[in-house]
Design a protein around this motif. Sequence first.
Motif, PDB file in Angstrom:
ATOM      1  N   ALA A 197      39.919  35.393  44.186  1.00  0.00           N
ATOM      2  CA  ALA A 197      38.871  35.417  43.006  1.00  0.00           C
ATOM      3  C   ALA A 197      39.015  34.721  41.656  1.00  0.00           C
ATOM      4  O   ALA A 197      40.195  34.061  41.698  1.00  0.00           O
ATOM      5  CB  ALA A 197      38.360  36.814  42.394  1.00  0.00           C
ATOM      6  N   ARG A 198      38.161  33.937  41.377  1.00  0.00           N
ATOM      7  CA  ARG A 198      38.286  33.283  40.111  1.00  0.00           C
ATOM      8  C   ARG A 198      37.696  33.958  38.803  1.00  0.00           C
ATOM      9  O   ARG A 198      36.801  34.628  38.752  1.00  0.00           O
ATOM     10  CB  ARG A 198      37.565  31.918  40.162  1.00  0.00           C
ATOM     11  N   CYS A 199      38.553  34.284  37.647  1.00  0.00           N
ATOM     12  CA  CYS A 199      38.276  35.078  36.560  1.00  0.00           C
ATOM     13  C   CYS A 199      37.013  34.561  35.972  1.00  0.00           C
ATOM     14  O   CYS A 199      37.252  33.226  35.761  1.00  0.00           O
ATOM     15  CB  CYS A 199      39.470  35.071  35.718  1.00  0.00           C
ATOM     16  N   ALA A 200      36.057  34.946  35.355  1.00  0.00           N
ATOM     17  CA  ALA A 200      34.835  34.655  34.805  1.00  0.00           C
ATOM     18  C   ALA A 200      35.383  34.126  33.513  1.00  0.00           C
ATOM     19  O   ALA A 200      34.558  33.516  32.622  1.00  0.00           O
ATOM     20  CB  ALA A 200      33.785  35.551  34.712  1.00  0.00           C
ATOM     21  N   GLN A 201      36.256  34.625  32.659  1.00  0.00           N
ATOM     22  CA  GLN A 201      36.728  34.523  31.447  1.00  0.00           C
ATOM     23  C   GLN A 201      37.671  33.272  31.435  1.00  0.00           C
ATOM     24  O   GLN A 201      37.441  32.152  30.484  1.00  0.00           O
ATOM     25  CB  GLN A 201      37.549  35.621  30.697  1.00  0.00           C
TER      26      GLN A 201
ATOM     27  N   HIS B  65      45.327  40.718  41.417  1.00  0.00           N
ATOM     28  CA  HIS B  65      45.620  40.419  40.008  1.00  0.00           C
ATOM     29  C   HIS B  65      43.979  40.375  39.256  1.00  0.00           C
ATOM     30  O   HIS B  65      44.296  40.212  38.254  1.00  0.00           O
ATOM     31  CB  HIS B  65      46.299  39.145  39.926  1.00  0.00           C
ATOM     32  N   MET B  66      43.029  40.769  39.769  1.00  0.00           N
ATOM     33  CA  MET B  66      41.975  41.254  39.283  1.00  0.00           C
ATOM     34  C   MET B  66      41.647  42.493  38.862  1.00  0.00           C
ATOM     35  O   MET B  66      42.106  43.324  39.439  1.00  0.00           O
ATOM     36  CB  MET B  66      40.805  40.751  40.010  1.00  0.00           C
ATOM     37  N   HIS B  67      41.532  42.615  37.272  1.00  0.00           N
ATOM     38  CA  HIS B  67      41.038  44.188  37.128  1.00  0.00           C
ATOM     39  C   HIS B  67      39.778  44.645  37.400  1.00  0.00           C
ATOM     40  O   HIS B  67      39.708  45.784  37.732  1.00  0.00           O
ATOM     41  CB  HIS B  67      40.823  43.904  35.311  1.00  0.00           C
ATOM     42  N   ASP B  68      38.695  43.766  37.755  1.00  0.00           N
ATOM     43  CA  ASP B  68      37.432  44.157  38.451  1.00  0.00           C
ATOM     44  C   ASP B  68      37.035  42.975  39.134  1.00  0.00           C
ATOM     45  O   ASP B  68      37.796  41.911  39.579  1.00  0.00           O
ATOM     46  CB  ASP B  68      36.702  44.669  37.394  1.00  0.00           C
ATOM     47  N   GLU B  69      35.946  42.863  39.480  1.00  0.00           N
ATOM     48  CA  GLU B  69      35.359  41.873  40.212  1.00  0.00           C
ATOM     49  C   GLU B  69      35.275  40.519  39.498  1.00  0.00           C
ATOM     50  O   GLU B  69      35.443  39.453  40.321  1.00  0.00           O
ATOM     51  CB  GLU B  69      33.843  42.192  40.744  1.00  0.00           C
ATOM     52  N   TYR B  70      35.352  40.599  38.266  1.00  0.00           N
ATOM     53  CA  TYR B  70      35.093  39.328  37.594  1.00  0.00           C
ATOM     54  C   TYR B  70      36.116  38.983  36.463  1.00  0.00           C
ATOM     55  O   TYR B  70      36.399  37.644  36.195  1.00  0.00           O
ATOM     56  CB  TYR B  70      33.884  39.580  36.666  1.00  0.00           C
ATOM     57  N   ILE B  71      36.823  39.892  36.026  1.00  0.00           N
ATOM     58  CA  ILE B  71      37.873  39.486  35.261  1.00  0.00           C
ATOM     59  C   ILE B  71      39.593  39.763  35.588  1.00  0.00           C
ATOM     60  O   ILE B  71      39.413  41.063  36.093  1.00  0.00           O
ATOM     61  CB  ILE B  71      37.756  40.514  33.754  1.00  0.00           C
ATOM     62  N   CYS B  72      40.170  38.953  35.381  1.00  0.00           N
ATOM     63  CA  CYS B  72      41.818  39.116  35.656  1.00  0.00           C
ATOM     64  C   CYS B  72      42.231  40.148  34.687  1.00  0.00           C
ATOM     65  O   CYS B  72      41.854  40.314  33.758  1.00  0.00           O
ATOM     66  CB  CYS B  72      42.460  37.960  35.827  1.00  0.00           C
ATOM     67  N   HIS B  73      43.549  40.624  35.124  1.00  0.00           N
ATOM     68  CA  HIS B  73      44.285  41.344  34.476  1.00  0.00           C
ATOM     69  C   HIS B  73      44.801  41.130  33.151  1.00  0.00           C
ATOM     70  O   HIS B  73      44.588  41.569  31.968  1.00  0.00           O
ATOM     71  CB  HIS B  73      45.617  41.882  35.143  1.00  0.00           C
TER      72      HIS B  73
ATOM     73  N   CYS C 281      43.326  38.734  31.102  1.00  0.00           N
ATOM     74  CA  CYS C 281      42.159  38.734  30.268  1.00  0.00           C
ATOM     75  C   CYS C 281      41.549  39.983  29.779  1.00  0.00           C
ATOM     76  O   CYS C 281      41.053  40.418  28.737  1.00  0.00           O
ATOM     77  CB  CYS C 281      40.856  37.832  31.030  1.00  0.00           C
ATOM     78  N   ALA C 282      41.681  41.085  30.983  1.00  0.00           N
ATOM     79  CA  ALA C 282      41.088  42.555  30.500  1.00  0.00           C
ATOM     80  C   ALA C 282      42.144  42.953  29.353  1.00  0.00           C
ATOM     81  O   ALA C 282      41.672  43.523  28.617  1.00  0.00           O
ATOM     82  CB  ALA C 282      41.165  43.335  31.920  1.00  0.00           C
ATOM     83  N   GLU C 283      43.313  42.652  29.530  1.00  0.00           N
ATOM     84  CA  GLU C 283      44.324  43.293  28.565  1.00  0.00           C
ATOM     85  C   GLU C 283      44.090  42.578  27.097  1.00  0.00           C
ATOM     86  O   GLU C 283      44.033  43.085  26.097  1.00  0.00           O
ATOM     87  CB  GLU C 283      45.818  43.018  28.852  1.00  0.00           C
ATOM     88  N   LYS C 284      44.037  41.110  27.238  1.00  0.00           N
ATOM     89  CA  LYS C 284      43.949  40.445  25.971  1.00  0.00           C
ATOM     90  C   LYS C 284      42.620  40.214  25.283  1.00  0.00           C
ATOM     91  O   LYS C 284      42.800  40.236  24.078  1.00  0.00           O
ATOM     92  CB  LYS C 284      44.351  38.769  26.611  1.00  0.00           C
TER      93      LYS C 284
END
Length: 103
Positions: free
Chosen positions: A71-75, A84-92, A94-97
Amino acid sequence: MSNNNEEDFRRYIWIDKTQGVIDISVEMVDWLGPHEPKREYRIVKKLPLNTSDDQLERELKKLTSDDKYFARCAQCNKANLRGHMHDEYICHTCAEKHHGIVH
């Protein structure tokens, strides 16, 4: 996917030619705990040893576009393993940061 995207994801792919077959493996991440990743390569495709370079290239292109593995992080736009993705769109990261998520 463009070549750039393919190259981003290919760093997670391992090709091994042994015992009469070509094994194509993808790095997988399982989580034993919040900060305990377990990484391993898993065989996801087997091809005959006489597979042409063109056919191998087509298989790799299909694999790099498979959202089951990548997957590629949308952010941040970083190429990630699915693990390494938090959900379908955001990586771990970016989810934390950026979203206040604590893993």
